[in-house]
Design a protein around this motif. Structure first.
Motif, PDB file in Angstrom:
ATOM      1  N   LEU A 173       0.811  -1.220   0.000  1.00 58.77           N
ATOM      2  CA  LEU A 173       0.000   0.000   0.000  1.00 58.77           C
ATOM      3  C   LEU A 173       0.844   1.270   0.000  1.00 58.77           C
ATOM      4  O   LEU A 173       0.294   2.363  -0.159  1.00 58.77           O
ATOM      5  N   ASP A 174       2.165   1.126   0.195  1.00 56.74           N
ATOM      6  CA  ASP A 174       3.041   2.283   0.357  1.00 56.74           C
ATOM      7  C   ASP A 174       2.478   3.212   1.434  1.00 56.74           C
ATOM      8  O   ASP A 174       2.323   4.415   1.242  1.00 56.74           O
ATOM      9  N   ALA A 175       2.169   2.607   2.595  1.00 58.32           N
ATOM     10  CA  ALA A 175       1.531   3.339   3.684  1.00 58.32           C
ATOM     11  C   ALA A 175       2.035   2.797   5.022  1.00 58.32           C
ATOM     12  O   ALA A 175       2.585   1.693   5.092  1.00 58.32           O
TER      13      ALA A 175
ATOM     14  N   ALA B 211      -4.019   7.022  16.886  1.00 59.59           N
ATOM     15  CA  ALA B 211      -3.735   6.233  15.692  1.00 59.59           C
ATOM     16  C   ALA B 211      -3.714   7.162  14.491  1.00 59.59           C
ATOM     17  O   ALA B 211      -4.562   8.061  14.371  1.00 59.59           O
ATOM     18  N   SER B 212      -2.729   6.965  13.604  1.00 53.69           N
ATOM     19  CA  SER B 212      -2.655   7.763  12.384  1.00 53.69           C
ATOM     20  C   SER B 212      -2.231   6.873  11.222  1.00 53.69           C
ATOM     21  O   SER B 212      -1.478   5.907  11.400  1.00 53.69           O
ATOM     22  N   TRP B 213      -2.724   7.207  10.040  1.00 55.41           N
ATOM     23  CA  TRP B 213      -2.429   6.456   8.828  1.00 55.41           C
ATOM     24  C   TRP B 213      -1.662   7.374   7.880  1.00 55.41           C
ATOM     25  O   TRP B 213      -2.133   8.453   7.532  1.00 55.41           O
ATOM     26  N   HIS B 214      -0.464   6.950   7.461  1.00 54.96           N
ATOM     27  CA  HIS B 214       0.398   7.757   6.609  1.00 54.96           C
ATOM     28  C   HIS B 214       0.401   7.148   5.206  1.00 54.96           C
ATOM     29  O   HIS B 214       1.007   6.098   4.979  1.00 54.96           O
ATOM     30  N   GLN B 215      -0.301   7.800   4.296  1.00 56.00           N
ATOM     31  CA  GLN B 215      -0.493   7.269   2.950  1.00 56.00           C
ATOM     32  C   GLN B 215       0.192   8.148   1.910  1.00 56.00           C
ATOM     33  O   GLN B 215      -0.081   9.358   1.828  1.00 56.00           O
ATOM     34  N   ASP B 216       1.090   7.568   1.119  1.00 57.39           N
ATOM     35  CA  ASP B 216       1.730   8.270   0.010  1.00 57.39           C
ATOM     36  C   ASP B 216       0.974   7.969  -1.278  1.00 57.39           C
ATOM     37  O   ASP B 216       0.702   6.799  -1.604  1.00 57.39           O
ATOM     38  N   ILE B 217       0.657   9.041  -2.016  1.00 57.17           N
ATOM     39  CA  ILE B 217      -0.009   8.920  -3.310  1.00 57.17           C
ATOM     40  C   ILE B 217       0.736   9.825  -4.282  1.00 57.17           C
ATOM     41  O   ILE B 217       0.482  11.024  -4.366  1.00 57.17           O
ATOM     42  N   GLY B 218       1.699   9.265  -4.991  1.00 55.22           N
ATOM     43  CA  GLY B 218       2.526  10.073  -5.871  1.00 55.22           C
ATOM     44  C   GLY B 218       3.321  11.086  -5.071  1.00 55.22           C
ATOM     45  O   GLY B 218       4.050  10.735  -4.134  1.00 55.22           O
ATOM     46  N   SER B 219       3.175  12.354  -5.400  1.00 55.92           N
ATOM     47  CA  SER B 219       3.885  13.424  -4.688  1.00 55.92           C
ATOM     48  C   SER B 219       3.119  13.928  -3.475  1.00 55.92           C
ATOM     49  O   SER B 219       3.551  14.866  -2.809  1.00 55.92           O
TER      50      SER B 219
ATOM     51  N   LYS C  66       2.571  17.975   0.123  1.00 47.76           N
ATOM     52  CA  LYS C  66       2.864  17.759  -1.292  1.00 47.76           C
ATOM     53  C   LYS C  66       4.281  18.227  -1.602  1.00 47.76           C
ATOM     54  O   LYS C  66       4.693  19.320  -1.175  1.00 47.76           O
ATOM     55  N   ILE C  67       5.006  17.395  -2.335  1.00 52.85           N
ATOM     56  CA  ILE C  67       6.324  17.785  -2.842  1.00 52.85           C
ATOM     57  C   ILE C  67       6.094  18.639  -4.084  1.00 52.85           C
ATOM     58  O   ILE C  67       5.587  18.160  -5.103  1.00 52.85           O
ATOM     59  N   ILE C  68       6.466  19.916  -4.014  1.00 52.00           N
ATOM     60  CA  ILE C  68       6.205  20.810  -5.138  1.00 52.00           C
ATOM     61  C   ILE C  68       7.457  21.091  -5.954  1.00 52.00           C
ATOM     62  O   ILE C  68       7.381  21.660  -7.041  1.00 52.00           O
TER      63      ILE C  68
END
Length: 382
Positions: free
Chosen positions: A251-253, A275-283, A334-336
């Motif tokens: 899941l890349d999370a 509890a926290s969920w760290h989700q990467d979606i592209g940038s 977001k990585i800009i």
């Protein structure tokens, strides 16, 4: 390393409550949101990180808006050589609003609102060795009726396989308290803190961290802005924090779970579960979180005003009452550009006496709500 042991929803010494945390606690959270959660114990950072955040806090009740805090924060972390690094942060925050009139001598009988401005800064110098590092830090905070100076020492040791990190820290703070409505009041408070922590890499996808901290304070703990408030001249605090992170490769999370237990000599007991969920979606990174907090009342807290007997230990400060609270949050980042990240974070807080773990809370506490918004920009120069 943070050695502040006060319950996260019950700050000890502010002109008025700004739950779920005092201004300093909010700004510490902002600074920690900039820095890596698990920094390397063996090597300095590989670039200069400059972070800017702006925090806006508002709490309100059924009667309307109550307290607002606005604060910009600047953070800097930089290597000085192959074996030295420094980090520093600074802020100027402003607080305004109308505190609850209940038992409050500033905005109650006098009908005066609250306006305050605080400047704060801290700096830390760290020296790295082959499998360890040592740091010394100082901090200063100044406002109209409160001044604090603090220092801390920290050491970290890394195991030969680099899977275990041991952290030990010592801290000391010297606080001076005055009061706008008591010109002759000039009091002090001194606090000594110690922390021991262990971070263990369990697998390529799992990290466990546990910290135990103890604080011993003596001096003036009463609130000069609350009528007849009289608290003990000492406070002993113990906190245990455990964090577990698991990364889901498909899941890349990552899932982050935190539990914190706190107790002190005032008979306050608290539990914090997050509890926290760290989700990467592209940038993009999306981080939703949920936190539950519950505390018991201090032994000298009372819903009754005035106290049954004058001159005895007594406080009607609702931060020392018994209650529970829920905080729902979300952070977007977001990585800009290369090494440039922008983020926005929002948290929404609800407090109820009936939400206390294991039974009813203090009956006189009114429901309270708050929201926190933070906007940040981080740039790394390599």
């Amino acid at each position: 390393m943070q050695l502040d042991l006060a319950p996260s929803a019950a700050p000890e010494q502010r002109r008025d409550s700004i739950d779920p945390a005092a201004t300093l606690g909010l700004l510490m959270a902002a600074a920690l949101a900039i820095t890596p959660e698990y920094a390397s114990a063996a090597t300095p950072p590989d670039g200069t990180l400059v972070g800017i955040k702006y925090l806006d806090y508002l709490d309100y009740s059924q009667e309307g808006d109550r307290m607002r805090v606005s604060a910009p924060l600047l953070y800097l972390s930089a290597p000085l050589s192959d074996a030295m690094a420094m980090e520093a942060s600074a802020t100027v925050d402003s607080m305004s609003g109308a505190s609850p009139e209940f038992h409050n001598t500033l905005s109650g009988a006098s009908k005066r609102g609250i306006h305050d401005r605080r400047t704060a800064a801290d700096a830390k110098l760290r020296r790295y060795f082959e499998r360890s590092n040592f740091a010394v830090g100082i901090a200063h905070s100044d406002e109209n009726d409160y001044r604090s100076n603090a220092a801390n020492l920290e050491g970290q040791w890394l195991s030969a396989n680099q899977n275990t990190t041991l952290t030990v820290g010592l801290g000391y703070s010297d606080d001076h308290i005055s009061s706008e409505n008591q010109p002759k009041l000039h009091e002090t408070r001194h606090t000594r803190s110690v922390l021991a922590g262990l971070t263990q890499v369990l697998s390529p996808d799992d990290i466990l961290q546990s910290n135990l901290s103890y604080s011993d304070g003596d001096g003036y703990f009463s609130d000069p802005y609350k009528a007849l408030d009289k608290r003990p001249a000492s406070r002993h605090q113990l906190a245990w924090l455990t964090r577990y992170n698991h990364y889901f490769t498909p899941l890349d999370a990552a899932l982050h779970l935190d539990y914190r237990y706190y107790r002190d000599s005032w008979n306050v007991r608290s539990h914090t579960l997050q509890a926290s969920w760290h989700q990467d979606i592209g940038s993009w990174s999306v981080i939703p979180s949920l936190r539950y907090y519950s505390q018991s009342a201090a032994s000298f807290y009372s819903d009754r005003f005035p106290p049954a007997k004058f001159g005895t230990l007594y406080s009607a400060d609702h931060r020392l009452g018994a209650f529970g609270a829920l905080t729902l949050g979300v952070k977007l980042a977001k990585i800009i550009a290369t090494d440039l990240v922008i983020d926005i974070q929002a948290e929404f807080y609800q407090q109820r006496s009936s939400w206390k773990l294991g039974g009813e809370g203090s009956p006189s506490l009114q429901p309270m709500s708050a929201r926190i918004i933070m906007i940040g920009l981080n740039k790394t120069f390599r």
